[in-house]
Motif scaffolding. Structure first.
Motif, PDB file in Angstrom:
ATOM      1  N   ARG A 153       0.836  -1.197   0.000  1.00 61.10           N
ATOM      2  CA  ARG A 153       0.000   0.000   0.000  1.00 61.10           C
ATOM      3  C   ARG A 153       0.874   1.252   0.000  1.00 61.10           C
ATOM      4  O   ARG A 153       0.537   2.252  -0.641  1.00 61.10           O
ATOM      5  N   LYS A 154       2.000   1.203   0.695  1.00 64.45           N
ATOM      6  CA  LYS A 154       2.921   2.337   0.708  1.00 64.45           C
ATOM      7  C   LYS A 154       3.422   2.645  -0.704  1.00 64.45           C
ATOM      8  O   LYS A 154       3.484   3.804  -1.124  1.00 64.45           O
ATOM      9  N   THR A 155       3.754   1.589  -1.446  1.00 65.82           N
ATOM     10  CA  THR A 155       4.219   1.772  -2.824  1.00 65.82           C
ATOM     11  C   THR A 155       3.132   2.397  -3.690  1.00 65.82           C
ATOM     12  O   THR A 155       3.390   3.309  -4.490  1.00 65.82           O
ATOM     13  N   LEU A 156       1.897   1.914  -3.531  1.00 69.72           N
ATOM     14  CA  LEU A 156       0.786   2.456  -4.302  1.00 69.72           C
ATOM     15  C   LEU A 156       0.556   3.932  -3.979  1.00 69.72           C
ATOM     16  O   LEU A 156       0.349   4.754  -4.875  1.00 69.72           O
ATOM     17  N   LEU A 157       0.600   4.261  -2.695  1.00 65.71           N
ATOM     18  CA  LEU A 157       0.379   5.651  -2.288  1.00 65.71           C
ATOM     19  C   LEU A 157       1.501   6.561  -2.776  1.00 65.71           C
ATOM     20  O   LEU A 157       1.252   7.697  -3.197  1.00 65.71           O
ATOM     21  N   LYS A 158       2.724   6.075  -2.740  1.00 63.99           N
ATOM     22  CA  LYS A 158       3.851   6.849  -3.248  1.00 63.99           C
ATOM     23  C   LYS A 158       3.699   7.095  -4.751  1.00 63.99           C
ATOM     24  O   LYS A 158       3.963   8.189  -5.258  1.00 63.99           O
ATOM     25  N   THR A 159       3.258   6.057  -5.454  1.00 66.81           N
ATOM     26  CA  THR A 159       3.042   6.195  -6.890  1.00 66.81           C
ATOM     27  C   THR A 159       1.933   7.202  -7.182  1.00 66.81           C
ATOM     28  O   THR A 159       2.000   7.954  -8.162  1.00 66.81           O
ATOM     29  N   ALA A 160       0.924   7.235  -6.320  1.00 63.82           N
ATOM     30  CA  ALA A 160      -0.192   8.172  -6.496  1.00 63.82           C
ATOM     31  C   ALA A 160       0.198   9.609  -6.172  1.00 63.82           C
ATOM     32  O   ALA A 160      -0.527  10.544  -6.527  1.00 63.82           O
ATOM     33  N   GLY A 161       1.343   9.792  -5.465  1.00 65.92           N
ATOM     34  CA  GLY A 161       1.804  11.151  -5.193  1.00 65.92           C
ATOM     35  C   GLY A 161       2.016  11.495  -3.743  1.00 65.92           C
ATOM     36  O   GLY A 161       2.268  12.668  -3.411  1.00 65.92           O
ATOM     37  N   ALA A 162       1.912  10.524  -2.831  1.00 64.65           N
ATOM     38  CA  ALA A 162       2.127  10.815  -1.421  1.00 64.65           C
ATOM     39  C   ALA A 162       3.572  11.220  -1.164  1.00 64.65           C
ATOM     40  O   ALA A 162       4.508  10.597  -1.675  1.00 64.65           O
ATOM     41  N   SER A 163       3.744  12.269  -0.361  1.00 62.99           N
ATOM     42  CA  SER A 163       5.100  12.686   0.026  1.00 62.99           C
ATOM     43  C   SER A 163       5.657  11.749   1.092  1.00 62.99           C
ATOM     44  O   SER A 163       6.832  11.381   1.051  1.00 62.99           O
ATOM     45  N   GLU A 164       4.823  11.400   2.035  1.00 63.74           N
ATOM     46  CA  GLU A 164       5.216  10.483   3.101  1.00 63.74           C
ATOM     47  C   GLU A 164       4.070   9.520   3.367  1.00 63.74           C
ATOM     48  O   GLU A 164       2.902   9.920   3.370  1.00 63.74           O
TER      49      GLU A 164
END
Length: 266
Positions: free
Chosen positions: A231-242
């Protein structure tokens, strides 16, 4: 209350427009009555005064009649009969105006409309604020700590109870159901925000919100909780900074406590 309702009932705006329409009609009737009274009193004035003076006195008496002040100059018999008729007409026009206008602006939908207009002005001036998405548990705690630290917090909520609770705590609130949440995001002034903290309990909602926020402001700081590394990878790909994984934080805190107790143990 400091809540902007994106899906505000349209009836409130319609009621306000109808009230303004009726108020214009009532004002027009009063002006027509004043014109008729002033014209009649001018025609009934047999004095030797110049016409402008007659018109002024007629207007003066007409305004006194319409405003119910009752300060009239001395009238002869004809003028008194005319004023009696004018008084009756004034009472009828006033009663008609009151019946048209009373109650239109007292409904809940009108209160929502007024609150939205006041919130629109606040949102237009909003900048350097922190947007907190969700106000349950984690979101509520984060919003409270940010406010205590002096930050301006804008809460985005999807249910009335959370919105009311956030507003009661002094936060600015945008309220909108899931099917209009893109409108909620657009009104959050993300282009001028300092950061977005996404705390929705739904992981898929967090992913979508992160993607929307990053699209609206490519340089925005976006912090999101994640359940695992995938989920962290998906959120990072979506644009999450942290992306903060709660289990990692909890494990680190427990190990820190263990280390501390081990060091101080005799």
């Amino acid at each position: 209350m400091q809540i902007y309702r994106v899906d505000e009932p349209r009836l409130g705006a319609l009621r306000v427009r109808e009230w303004r329409h009726r108020a214009r009609h009532a004002l027009a009737l009063l002006l027509l009555l004043l014109t008729v009274v002033a014209t009649g009193l001018t025609l009934l004035d047999d004095s030797k005064a110049p016409l402008p003076t007659k018109v002024f006195h007629a207007l003066w008496d007409g305004v006194n009649l319409v405003t119910t002040l009752g300060d009239f100059s001395d009238f002869d018999e004809r003028q008194k009969f005319f004023m009696l008729a004018a008084m009756l007409a004034t009472m009828l026009v006033a009663a008609f105006a009151i019946s048209m206008l009373t109650g239109l602006l007292s409904g809940d939908d009108v209160m929502v409309y007024r609150e939205n207009r006041a919130m629109e002005r606040k949102l237009e001036r909003l900048s350097d604020h922190v947007v907190v998405v969700g106000f349950h548990g984690l979101g509520e705690t984060i919003a409270e700590r940010l406010r205590a630290a002096g930050e301006t917090v804008l809460v985005l909520a999807v249910d009335e109870a959370a919105a009311n609770r956030a507003s009661d705590r002094g936060h600015l609130v945008l309220l909108g159901a899931r099917d209009v949440f893109d409108d909620v995001m657009r009104r959050a002034q993300l282009e001028r925000a300092k950061a977005v903290i996404v705390t929705s309990p739904d992981a898929n909602d967090n992913l979508v919100i992160t993607l929307m926020a990053r699209t609206m402001n490519p340089s925005l700081t976006i912090i999101v909780p994640g359940e695992n590394d995938l989920r962290k990878t998906l959120l990072k790909t979506a644009g999450a900074s942290e992306v903060v994984i709660a289990e990692d934080l909890l494990a680190s805190a427990i190990l820190d406590k263990l280390t501390l107790h081990t060091k101080v143990a005799p």
